[in-house]
Scaffold this active site. Sequence first.
Site, PDB file in Angstrom:
ATOM      1  N   ARG A  82      -5.688   5.813  -8.187  1.00 25.96           N
ATOM      2  CA  ARG A  82      -5.305   7.215  -8.271  1.00 25.96           C
ATOM      3  C   ARG A  82      -5.319   7.709  -9.714  1.00 25.96           C
ATOM      4  O   ARG A  82      -5.798   8.822 -10.005  1.00 25.96           O
ATOM      5  CB  ARG A  82      -3.921   7.400  -7.639  1.00 25.96           C
ATOM      6  N   THR A 141      -1.722   5.657   1.944  1.00 28.13           N
ATOM      7  CA  THR A 141      -2.949   4.862   1.883  1.00 28.13           C
ATOM      8  C   THR A 141      -3.023   3.994   3.137  1.00 28.13           C
ATOM      9  O   THR A 141      -2.046   3.342   3.502  1.00 28.13           O
ATOM     10  CB  THR A 141      -2.970   3.961   0.629  1.00 28.13           C
ATOM     11  N   LEU A 179       0.870  -1.174   0.000  1.00 26.21           N
ATOM     12  CA  LEU A 179       0.000   0.000   0.000  1.00 26.21           C
ATOM     13  C   LEU A 179       0.908   1.224   0.000  1.00 26.21           C
ATOM     14  O   LEU A 179       1.941   1.227   0.671  1.00 26.21           O
ATOM     15  CB  LEU A 179      -0.897   0.033   1.255  1.00 26.21           C
ATOM     16  N   ASP A 180       0.522   2.254  -0.745  1.00 22.85           N
ATOM     17  CA  ASP A 180       1.285   3.496  -0.731  1.00 22.85           C
ATOM     18  C   ASP A 180       1.395   4.013   0.697  1.00 22.85           C
ATOM     19  O   ASP A 180       0.529   3.758   1.534  1.00 22.85           O
ATOM     20  CB  ASP A 180       0.600   4.561  -1.595  1.00 22.85           C
ATOM     21  N   ARG A 181       2.442   4.775   0.965  1.00 24.48           N
ATOM     22  CA  ARG A 181       2.661   5.320   2.303  1.00 24.48           C
ATOM     23  C   ARG A 181       1.399   5.996   2.854  1.00 24.48           C
ATOM     24  O   ARG A 181       1.008   5.783   4.000  1.00 24.48           O
ATOM     25  CB  ARG A 181       3.807   6.335   2.279  1.00 24.48           C
TER      26      ARG A 181
END
Length: 277
Positions: A217, A120, A116-118
Amino acid sequence: MLPFLLAKLSGQGRNAVKAILARGQVSVDGSPVTAYNHPLAPGASVSVSRERIEEVPPLIGLSIMFEDDDLIVVAKDAGLLSIASAQENEVTAYRQLTEHVRRADPRSRIFVVHRLDRDTSGVMMFAKREEIQQDLQNNWQEAVTERIYVALVEGRVARAEGTISSWLKESKTLKMYSSPYPNDGQHAVTHYRTLEAKSQLSLLEVKLETGRKNQIRVHMQDIGHPVVGDKKYGARSKVLGRLGLHARVLAFVHPGTGEGLRFETDIPKAFLNVLKD
């Protein structure tokens, strides 16, 4: 595990029992156990030591939802890196979980299944054995039965629900984008429906049919409703102070047992609060 201990240690309060477990004072068949939901097989031998093992430092920015010999499923907060890049040296989910499993066995390792993105938040899983990691990654589309996000996006989405399909590519600046040409890149399919909206914001439930890098996104930018806080993909709003993306549900077939597992988290209160303002 926790219900069993509460029943057997009836003279202790719930928090006291949880502390005994967290401190590594409980062993199952000779191996220390700290996970509250560690499964107990019939005939297993459970022992509680009076001596405290080392104080276990609290996990920062994540909590364990499920753990067995093959997997760890966690809920990650926004702001915590899944795993550090070569240039970064900071607290990550990967590093903390590696330390967690090595308390029971110094040889234990953690393997990254997905990220997961930082910024998110939400549900993600790690493997505890390399063959489990490979099984999940090689059969991701079949193994994962449900992957649902909630996205707080800019503007009121005109269509209450829809599907976005495109071919994603990565630019030289490491930014993902939808190619204007068919079959040019990785096919990505995103389904969405509106949960709640006001004039300047919409809260969407987003289901991933494919799991590409930055897929949600990019697709939200494609339809003119970038994710709140996502400056990289066209957002102007900073009402949250974070990225408006949360991995709410992850369901999959356990590669070791064949059992169907489903993990769900609440919609972040911050997402709901800004819709009330």
